[in-house]
Design an enzyme around this catalytic site. Structure first.
Site, PDB file in Angstrom:
ATOM      1  N   SER A 131      -8.345  -7.023  11.042  1.00 58.36           N
ATOM      2  CA  SER A 131      -8.539  -5.584  10.943  1.00 58.36           C
ATOM      3  C   SER A 131      -7.214  -4.814  10.936  1.00 58.36           C
ATOM      4  O   SER A 131      -6.467  -4.875   9.967  1.00 58.36           O
ATOM      5  CB  SER A 131      -9.455  -5.119  12.083  1.00 58.36           C
ATOM      6  OG  SER A 131      -9.897  -3.811  11.888  1.00 58.36           O
TER       7      SER A 131
ATOM      8  N   ASP B 213       3.053  -5.632   0.734  1.00 59.93           N
ATOM      9  CA  ASP B 213       2.996  -5.003  -0.592  1.00 59.93           C
ATOM     10  C   ASP B 213       4.259  -4.206  -0.904  1.00 59.93           C
ATOM     11  O   ASP B 213       4.663  -4.094  -2.065  1.00 59.93           O
ATOM     12  CB  ASP B 213       1.774  -4.092  -0.698  1.00 59.93           C
ATOM     13  CG  ASP B 213       0.494  -4.870  -0.971  1.00 59.93           C
ATOM     14  OD1 ASP B 213       0.557  -6.116  -1.018  1.00 59.93           O
ATOM     15  OD2 ASP B 213      -0.564  -4.231  -1.136  1.00 59.93           O
TER      16      ASP B 213
ATOM     17  N   LYS C 126     -10.957  -9.159   7.803  1.00 60.00           N
ATOM     18  CA  LYS C 126     -11.869  -8.044   8.076  1.00 60.00           C
ATOM     19  C   LYS C 126     -11.319  -6.796   7.396  1.00 60.00           C
ATOM     20  O   LYS C 126     -10.380  -6.167   7.892  1.00 60.00           O
ATOM     21  CB  LYS C 126     -12.031  -7.798   9.572  1.00 60.00           C
ATOM     22  CG  LYS C 126     -12.967  -6.641   9.892  1.00 60.00           C
ATOM     23  CD  LYS C 126     -13.084  -6.420  11.388  1.00 60.00           C
ATOM     24  CE  LYS C 126     -13.986  -5.221  11.693  1.00 60.00           C
ATOM     25  NZ  LYS C 126     -13.387  -3.942  11.267  1.00 60.00           N
TER      26      LYS C 126
END
Length: 440
Positions: free
Chosen positions: A295, A306, A320
């Protein structure tokens, strides 16, 4: 026929078609409404028969709460009903202090599954591991209990003991007796590993960002000009508050998107961006993750990956990728409802897939052998949300349920005994050398 006559005829035909379409739409809506009323009548009939004929008397509130919880838990593993007491407990927990055993759990196949024990709590000190199943509480089976009910049973007066029956892959079931304690979560811990700053975040509670900034200030004062970079340890971090995950990511980023959340209605899409100012001033960062990282941990790892701001090291994360909203129900607690999916800055959904590390480093071989059959990921949970970015024909490939770190959870891992951390420290030193040569 003149062009005016043709347009007029076309308009009449279009109007007739639109009216017919509207009529059929209204009919369909009326039919759906009728079906809904029939199903509500079915519910009322079952409710009355249970009240009248069940072998023991059952209270109305108990039946209604069970029905609501059943409706929500059937949607996905993270939606549920919180009665007034559970709602209060949850509010206390997010503040970083609560009573209990110190264990993050989910529910799978009717049993309670350990996502991650919290450092330096009764559960961690007793050696509970991510992936363990809790099958009995004080000798009573957990089958038939909701997750909230099971959690309530594990909580209780500080100092009072509870016996958990544990099923671990490759072992016979065994009992563990734990003494409940006041769980004060120190969500951020830090120290110097030689010339490398080490920061471990165990969960994302209300004080996490503040504690992280203080930890980095402390490391800079200790390391001075000799500090070569930072290791951010998110292993076995089960997540927490979304806004804290965004704030922690922002500490390491100078610009760009951190995460986006997309609900069923496209207009409810939200994007969260970094503010100017990288607190580490661009120094090398390595993030450690494993299959217990879930999460909020995955939001941070995905954002830094990224943006090429950090190297992600370890094993694949839990996967998740959904957002839960707590909706208070005045006088009746609240419901936790999955309302959106989140996406990394590049548009990736990691739901049921997890974050792949840039460099896969498994724990020491001795632990890999003992837990080689262990599988732990979001994709394995019953009713887990599908990843909406995959083509239907591809399905969802579960995350690698790789074994947890070889280090016991009763202490913050040290580089000389933690293979993954040692590799992360080596990477920081290598990146620092490369960086210094690039600047020259």
């Amino acid at each position: 026929m003149t062009w005016k006559t043709w347009i007029s005829a076309s308009a009449i035909a279009f109007t007739a078609f639109t009216a017919g379409q509207l009529y059929h739409t209204e009919q369909a809506e009326a039919a759906r409404g009728e079906e809904t009323y029939q199903l509500l009548d079915l519910f009322a009939d079952v409710f009355e028969r249970v009240k009248r004929d069940y072998v023991e008397e059952v209270g109305d509130d108990q039946l209604i709460e069970a029905a609501i919880n059943g409706m929500l838990t059937s949607l996905d593993p993270h939606s549920s009903y919180l009665n007034a007491k559970h709602f209060e407990d949850m509010q206390v927990q997010t503040k970083g202090e609560f009573g209990g055993l110190g264990i993050e759990v989910t529910q799978e196949d009717g049993f309670i599954k350990v996502v991650s024990p919290i450092d330096e709590t009764p559960a961690a000190l007793a050696g509970l591991q991510p992936g363990d199943f809790i099958t009995h509480l004080d000798g009573e089976s957990v089958l038939g209990l909701s997750l909230a009910d099971a959690v309530e049973k594990m909580r209780g007066p500080v100092g009072k003991e509870i016996r958990l029956t544990i099923q671990r892959v490759g072992k016979e079931p065994f009992d563990v007796t734990l003494k409940r304690d006041t769980i004060k979560i120190q969500s951020v811990k830090s120290r110097m590993e030689g010339d490398v700053g080490y920061v471990r975040i165990t969960s994302f509670s209300e004080q996490t960002e503040k504690s992280l900034r203080e930890a980095l200030d402390d490391l800079r004062s200790k390391g001075g000009d000799s500090i070569k970079g930072y290791v951010l340890d998110l292993r076995n971090n089960p997540g927490g508050l979304l806004e804290q995950a965004i704030a922690v990511s922002d500490v390491f980023l100078d610009k760009g998107e951190i995460v986006s959340t997309r609900a069923r209605d496209a207009k409810d899409t939200q994007r969260f961006n970094a503010r100017p100012g990288d607190l580490t001033k661009g120094m090398p960062v390595v993030v450690l993750i494993n299959s217990g990282s879930a999460s909020a941990s995955e939001i941070v790892a995905g954002a830094l990956q990224d943006h090429h701001r950090a190297l992600i090291v370890g094993t694949k994360s839990f996967g998740k990728g959904s957002v839960q909203t707590i909706m208070p129900l005045p006088g009746h607690g609240a419901m936790r409802l999955t309302t959106a999916r989140y996406y990394t800055p590049s548009g990736r959904s990691i739901q049921a897939l997890g974050i792949d590390p840039d460099i896969q480093v498994e724990p020491a071989r001795i632990e890999a052998i003992s837990a080689q059959n262990e599988m732990r990921s979001e994709a394995e949970l019953r009713n887990a949300l599908k990843n909406d970015t995959l083509k239907p024909s591809l399905g969802v490939k579960p995350a690698n349920g790789l074994p947890p770190s070889q280090v016991r959870n009763d202490q913050t891992p040290q580089a000389d005994t933690d293979y993954q951390l040692a590799r992360a420290v080596d990477l920081i030193r290598g990146l620092a050398i490369y960086r210094s040569k690039s600047i020259q």
